[in-house]
Design an enzyme around this catalytic site. Sequence first.
Site, PDB file in Angstrom:
ATOM      1  N   LYS A 183       0.839  -1.196   0.000  1.00 43.52           N
ATOM      2  CA  LYS A 183       0.000   0.000   0.000  1.00 43.52           C
ATOM      3  C   LYS A 183       0.876   1.248   0.000  1.00 43.52           C
ATOM      4  O   LYS A 183       1.597   1.515   0.956  1.00 43.52           O
ATOM      5  CB  LYS A 183      -0.915   0.054   1.225  1.00 43.52           C
ATOM      6  CG  LYS A 183      -1.932   1.199   1.067  1.00 43.52           C
ATOM      7  CD  LYS A 183      -2.576   1.630   2.352  1.00 43.52           C
ATOM      8  CE  LYS A 183      -1.878   2.758   3.054  1.00 43.52           C
ATOM      9  NZ  LYS A 183      -1.866   4.051   2.365  1.00 43.52           N
ATOM     10  N   GLY A 235       7.379   4.668   8.099  1.00 44.08           N
ATOM     11  CA  GLY A 235       6.504   5.810   8.319  1.00 44.08           C
ATOM     12  C   GLY A 235       6.727   6.375   9.699  1.00 44.08           C
ATOM     13  O   GLY A 235       7.819   6.257  10.258  1.00 44.08           O
ATOM     14  N   SER A 236       5.673   6.957  10.265  1.00 41.83           N
ATOM     15  CA  SER A 236       5.816   7.650  11.545  1.00 41.83           C
ATOM     16  C   SER A 236       5.960   6.660  12.698  1.00 41.83           C
ATOM     17  O   SER A 236       5.458   5.537  12.640  1.00 41.83           O
ATOM     18  CB  SER A 236       4.614   8.556  11.777  1.00 41.83           C
ATOM     19  OG  SER A 236       3.453   7.774  11.876  1.00 41.83           O
ATOM     20  N   THR A 237       6.608   7.105  13.748  1.00 42.80           N
ATOM     21  CA  THR A 237       6.806   6.274  14.938  1.00 42.80           C
ATOM     22  C   THR A 237       5.454   5.922  15.565  1.00 42.80           C
ATOM     23  O   THR A 237       5.247   4.797  16.025  1.00 42.80           O
ATOM     24  CB  THR A 237       7.721   7.016  15.938  1.00 42.80           C
ATOM     25  OG1 THR A 237       8.995   7.172  15.295  1.00 42.80           O
ATOM     26  CG2 THR A 237       7.915   6.241  17.218  1.00 42.80           C
ATOM     27  N   GLU A 238       4.532   6.881  15.521  1.00 42.59           N
ATOM     28  CA  GLU A 238       3.212   6.657  16.122  1.00 42.59           C
ATOM     29  C   GLU A 238       2.491   5.483  15.444  1.00 42.59           C
ATOM     30  O   GLU A 238       2.000   4.564  16.111  1.00 42.59           O
ATOM     31  CB  GLU A 238       2.422   7.952  15.928  1.00 42.59           C
ATOM     32  CG  GLU A 238       1.161   8.035  16.700  1.00 42.59           C
ATOM     33  CD  GLU A 238       0.333   9.221  16.187  1.00 42.59           C
ATOM     34  OE1 GLU A 238       0.835  10.014  15.355  1.00 42.59           O
ATOM     35  OE2 GLU A 238      -0.824   9.314  16.614  1.00 42.59           O
ATOM     36  N   GLY A 240       3.900   3.219  13.561  1.00 45.41           N
ATOM     37  CA  GLY A 240       4.747   2.041  13.768  1.00 45.41           C
ATOM     38  C   GLY A 240       4.420   1.346  15.077  1.00 45.41           C
ATOM     39  O   GLY A 240       4.327   0.117  15.145  1.00 45.41           O
ATOM     40  N   GLU A 257      10.655   0.801  10.041  1.00 47.66           N
ATOM     41  CA  GLU A 257      11.630   1.860   9.785  1.00 47.66           C
ATOM     42  C   GLU A 257      10.892   3.161  10.046  1.00 47.66           C
ATOM     43  O   GLU A 257      10.015   3.537   9.264  1.00 47.66           O
ATOM     44  CB  GLU A 257      12.145   1.733   8.342  1.00 47.66           C
ATOM     45  CG  GLU A 257      13.464   2.440   8.143  1.00 47.66           C
ATOM     46  CD  GLU A 257      13.259   3.856   7.703  1.00 47.66           C
ATOM     47  OE1 GLU A 257      13.256   4.737   8.597  1.00 47.66           O
ATOM     48  OE2 GLU A 257      13.095   4.089   6.502  1.00 47.66           O
ATOM     49  N   CYS A 291      13.692  10.566   6.696  1.00 45.68           N
ATOM     50  CA  CYS A 291      13.717  10.062   8.075  1.00 45.68           C
ATOM     51  C   CYS A 291      15.109  10.144   8.680  1.00 45.68           C
ATOM     52  O   CYS A 291      15.259  10.341   9.878  1.00 45.68           O
ATOM     53  CB  CYS A 291      13.181   8.636   8.130  1.00 45.68           C
ATOM     54  SG  CYS A 291      13.889   7.590   6.874  1.00 45.68           S
ATOM     55  N   GLU A 388      10.631  15.181  15.350  1.00 42.33           N
ATOM     56  CA  GLU A 388      10.919  15.127  13.916  1.00 42.33           C
ATOM     57  C   GLU A 388      10.031  16.155  13.213  1.00 42.33           C
ATOM     58  O   GLU A 388       8.805  16.065  13.278  1.00 42.33           O
ATOM     59  CB  GLU A 388      10.608  13.716  13.404  1.00 42.33           C
ATOM     60  CG  GLU A 388      11.034  13.501  11.965  1.00 42.33           C
ATOM     61  CD  GLU A 388      10.796  12.070  11.487  1.00 42.33           C
ATOM     62  OE1 GLU A 388       9.706  11.533  11.725  1.00 42.33           O
ATOM     63  OE2 GLU A 388      11.709  11.508  10.853  1.00 42.33           O
TER      64      GLU A 388
HETATM   65  P1  NDP Z   1       2.200   7.696   8.495  1.00 45.05           P
HETATM   66  O1  NDP Z   1       3.055   6.874   9.363  1.00 45.05           O
HETATM   67  O2  NDP Z   1       0.797   7.951   8.898  1.00 45.05           O
HETATM   68  O3  NDP Z   1       2.148   7.089   7.018  1.00 45.05           O
HETATM   69  C1  NDP Z   1       2.950   6.053   6.523  1.00 45.05           C
HETATM   70  C2  NDP Z   1       2.098   5.011   5.793  1.00 45.05           C
HETATM   71  O4  NDP Z   1       1.289   4.290   6.734  1.00 45.05           O
HETATM   72  C3  NDP Z   1       1.105   5.591   4.796  1.00 45.05           C
HETATM   73  O5  NDP Z   1       0.973   4.704   3.712  1.00 45.05           O
HETATM   74  C4  NDP Z   1      -0.152   5.650   5.624  1.00 45.05           C
HETATM   75  O6  NDP Z   1      -1.313   5.730   4.840  1.00 45.05           O
HETATM   76  C5  NDP Z   1      -0.079   4.353   6.377  1.00 45.05           C
HETATM   77  N1  NDP Z   1      -0.875   4.267   7.604  1.00 45.05           N
HETATM   78  C6  NDP Z   1      -1.418   5.272   8.327  1.00 45.05           C
HETATM   79  N2  NDP Z   1      -2.042   4.784   9.421  1.00 45.05           N
HETATM   80  C7  NDP Z   1      -1.892   3.428   9.381  1.00 45.05           C
HETATM   81  C8  NDP Z   1      -2.300   2.353  10.246  1.00 45.05           C
HETATM   82  N3  NDP Z   1      -2.972   2.571  11.371  1.00 45.05           N
HETATM   83  N4  NDP Z   1      -1.961   1.094   9.906  1.00 45.05           N
HETATM   84  C9  NDP Z   1      -1.240   0.852   8.792  1.00 45.05           C
HETATM   85  N5  NDP Z   1      -0.841   1.822   7.942  1.00 45.05           N
HETATM   86  C10 NDP Z   1      -1.155   3.099   8.234  1.00 45.05           C
HETATM   87  O7  NDP Z   1       2.934   9.056   8.248  1.00 45.05           O
HETATM   88  P2  NDP Z   1       2.244  10.429   7.788  1.00 45.05           P
HETATM   89  O8  NDP Z   1       2.174  10.448   6.351  1.00 45.05           O
HETATM   90  O9  NDP Z   1       0.988  10.705   8.545  1.00 45.05           O
HETATM   91  O10 NDP Z   1       3.319  11.470   8.307  1.00 45.05           O
HETATM   92  C11 NDP Z   1       3.278  11.899   9.663  1.00 45.05           C
HETATM   93  C12 NDP Z   1       4.658  12.126  10.189  1.00 45.05           C
HETATM   94  O11 NDP Z   1       5.390  10.914  10.169  1.00 45.05           O
HETATM   95  C13 NDP Z   1       5.510  13.061   9.348  1.00 45.05           C
HETATM   96  O12 NDP Z   1       5.286  14.374   9.679  1.00 45.05           O
HETATM   97  C14 NDP Z   1       6.887  12.597   9.680  1.00 45.05           C
HETATM   98  O13 NDP Z   1       7.325  13.216  10.860  1.00 45.05           O
HETATM   99  C15 NDP Z   1       6.732  11.132   9.919  1.00 45.05           C
HETATM  100  N6  NDP Z   1       7.112  10.305   8.750  1.00 45.05           N
HETATM  101  C16 NDP Z   1       8.256   9.599   8.828  1.00 45.05           C
HETATM  102  C17 NDP Z   1       8.654   8.849   7.761  1.00 45.05           C
HETATM  103  C18 NDP Z   1       9.900   8.065   7.812  1.00 45.05           C
HETATM  104  O14 NDP Z   1      10.393   7.632   6.783  1.00 45.05           O
HETATM  105  N7  NDP Z   1      10.446   7.822   8.969  1.00 45.05           N
HETATM  106  C19 NDP Z   1       7.907   8.798   6.523  1.00 45.05           C
HETATM  107  C20 NDP Z   1       6.668   9.528   6.545  1.00 45.05           C
HETATM  108  C21 NDP Z   1       6.322  10.254   7.634  1.00 45.05           C
HETATM  109  P3  NDP Z   1      -1.827   7.214   4.418  1.00 45.05           P
HETATM  110  O15 NDP Z   1      -0.836   7.774   3.500  1.00 45.05           O
HETATM  111  O16 NDP Z   1      -3.108   6.975   3.754  1.00 45.05           O
HETATM  112  O17 NDP Z   1      -1.973   7.981   5.709  1.00 45.05           O
END
Ligand code: NDP
Length: 481
Positions: A183, A235-238, A240, A257, A291, A388
């Site tokens: 996804k 993606g985000s730590t939250e 994750g 990651e 990141c 971050e």
């Molecule tokens: P998210 O962690 O929400 O998004 C990453 C991926 O996870 C997207 O495909 C998202 O879908 C999907 N996702 C969201 N919620 C869930 C869930 N409950 N279960 C499974 N998958 C899910 O990051 P955001 O885009 O909201 O960014 C928020 C913050 O995260 C940024 O401001 C940044 O600080 C950090 N971030 C860090 C990254 C890294 O590489 N370490 C990368 C991206 C963000 P969808 O796009 O539809 O929300």
Amino acid sequence: MPFDYAPAPESRSIVDIESNYGLFIGGSFTEPTSGEFFKTINPATEEVLSEVAEAGQADVDAAVAAARRAYDKSWSKMSGKDRAKYIFRIARLIQERSRELAVLETLDNGKPIRESRDVDLPLVAAHFFYHAGWADKLEYAGYGPDPKSLGVAAQVIPWNFPLLMLAWKVAPALACGNTVVLKPAETTPLTALAFADICQQAGLPPGVVNIITGAGETGRMLVEHPDVDKVAFTGSTEVGKAIQRAVAGTKKKLTLELGGKAANIVFDDAPIDQAIEGIVNGIYFNQGHVCCAGSRLLLQESVAEEALASLKRRLTTLRLGDPLDKNTDIGAINSSMQLSKIEELTASGEAEGAERWSPTCPIPEKGFWFPPTLFTNVTQAHRIAREEIFGPVLSVLTFRTPEEAVAKANNTPFGLSAGIWTEKGSRILWMANQMRAGIVWANTFNRFDPTSPFGGFKESGFGREGGVQGLGAYLNVEDPS
Ligand code: NDP
């Protein structure tokens, strides 16, 4: 004053964007059962690029079932040599279509074409080539004489490097004999859908790769699906942490990651001009949507004033604007939501007493933009030094001794990367050993290579992607990292 360059826009005529896209399940594009679509826009202009299907539970079930069938019937039975042929074919198609994919990435993400063309796409192809090479040599990877695949991998990726994160996930999964449901992020689905087309073009057996689009809820359904054997998330730590809770107690293997707040440490014996380039690349590359960005600059006090003056001078030469222009250094912020987050955090920096500085920088009227920014008078307690920001914003701190640099660098819940700038080899080795970070760069920053494992400590996640270590995440063996 920056030079007045003539515009040098890359043509977008090489890209054909459909008005809407279905879900790529079982080798073909299908309508979502909900019948619902969402828009994806160009963040530099706010123009709608296309409408993309919203996958619901029935679609997630169908995609996982297609991946399971492909795993049982073909992919897990195929020899490594034959899997390699498909992966090599995908790698070559990516190279052949790299200009198209770079333009598409820039349109959907907002990153400068200079970066999508010269960094993202070459690395995407390199990841597929590298892992194609492993597919028939897994018995020599150090995981025993006959390492086995896991099964169906659920992969959820972010919007900052859409196609590159896909490559980091899909290439090792396929090389190790797994099938995939991926996804992409809601705001950047288009290159993943172009990749689906490449899978068709390569004649990949149906169901080996499935791409489902949707919001976070779709990602949640995918990672929680009971017939998934492996979950890989960036993606985000939250989010994750939520995923880790969801897979706890299941048989699913997990790699995460997550975020970072890396220290880029400059000692007084560092070649300052080179370090300035590294600092700029460390935090302003990809608008700071990285990141492992060097978002905390630690300057040794004796050179802080001189380095800061050089850095400010360098920042006045950065060009912000049309991401398709080949002279652009700073593109658009990926979404209005991300822009609000950057604005909120930078406002907190000023409110807490840090001093904000940006070069004079005309901002386009449409789209989402944020000028390259740095903060001085930052203390470790400030939110801008702890959280971050994921934007083109640098927090500058100082130190006197190597011990103080180590203490400050490691004073973070994250542990993804770090940078060290010094002429002394012994100091590089000593510092690298003290850094609680998965990746440590010496006299460079933000260098990536498929042969080199990438991943974090602490709240930056666990597991490694890339290199021989990354293969372990997709094999039925103990993860060595
Ligand atoms: P998210 O962690 O929400 O998004 C990453 C991926 O996870 C997207 O495909 C998202 O879908 C999907 N996702 C969201 N919620 C869930 C869930 N409950 N279960 C499974 N998958 C899910 O990051 P955001 O885009 O909201 O960014 C928020 C913050 O995260 C940024 O401001 C940044 O600080 C950090 N971030 C860090 C990254 C890294 O590489 N370490 C990368 C991206 C963000 P969808 O796009 O539809 O929300």
